[in-house]
Design an enzyme around this catalytic site. Sequence first.
Site, PDB file in Angstrom:
ATOM      1  CB  SER A 123      -0.960   0.010   1.188  1.00 23.64           C
ATOM      2  OG  SER A 123      -0.268  -0.152   2.407  1.00 23.64           O
ATOM      3  CG  HIS A 175      -1.501   4.115   3.795  1.00 23.60           C
ATOM      4  ND1 HIS A 175      -2.761   3.762   4.238  1.00 23.60           N
ATOM      5  CD2 HIS A 175      -0.859   2.950   3.512  1.00 23.60           C
ATOM      6  CE1 HIS A 175      -2.885   2.441   4.221  1.00 23.60           C
ATOM      7  NE2 HIS A 175      -1.742   1.929   3.790  1.00 23.60           N
TER       8      HIS A 175
END
Length: 225
Positions: A123, A175
């Site tokens: 991610s 992230h």
Amino acid sequence: MQIINKESKSYVTWVLLAVTIGVFIVESLVGGSQNYQTLLLMGAKTNNLVQAGQWWRLITPIFLHIGIFHIFMNGFTLLYVGQILEPMVGHWRFFVIYMLSGIMGNLASFAFGANNVISAGASTSLFGMFAAFLALGLIYRENRFLRELGKSFLGLIAVNLLMDLTMSGIDIWGHIGGAVGGLLLGYALGLPKISRPKMIFRILAILVAVAISYYMYAKGMIVYG
């Protein structure tokens, strides 16, 4: 302005997906993708081990996943988004964005995340891909397609970060770091065969990315040393 070369295949996307699936299979055979010791053995990130000198744990987590749902969601996103981004920016640019934004995400997790947790997943790189679209939309604002694409992925980043705040077990710093990396790298690399942005701005974006990466690594070493 040529945006997508229809003759270009998403070779790098498929190779990255194949490697990720292959690593997951090995995880499952060795001891299970949700087994703490297996994840450590395969190279998942824990801050204390990075601080101890195992710097490769800033790279290997990109290809590791925890559970079947985790790899399914990240694998699907890689395949879907990669087949849009790679033909636009080219093979080597796509690879650089994917890998380096992933590393910057792991550096952010190292600098600002909790020390007693294990983290893994693509991610960080995926957020870098999202932010690369934002960079292209900013560089080539006169192109409506790229501008709207950038807005869409900016919204996707915002929604996902808001969801991160409400969910447990999510590495939001990874992230954020991945998105920052993708934005800077997307700006530095731009689209092939187009002399924008100017070289001075490309170099500046690279220098900023290097400076932020160094700061995060140094901070992580100080905090957890």
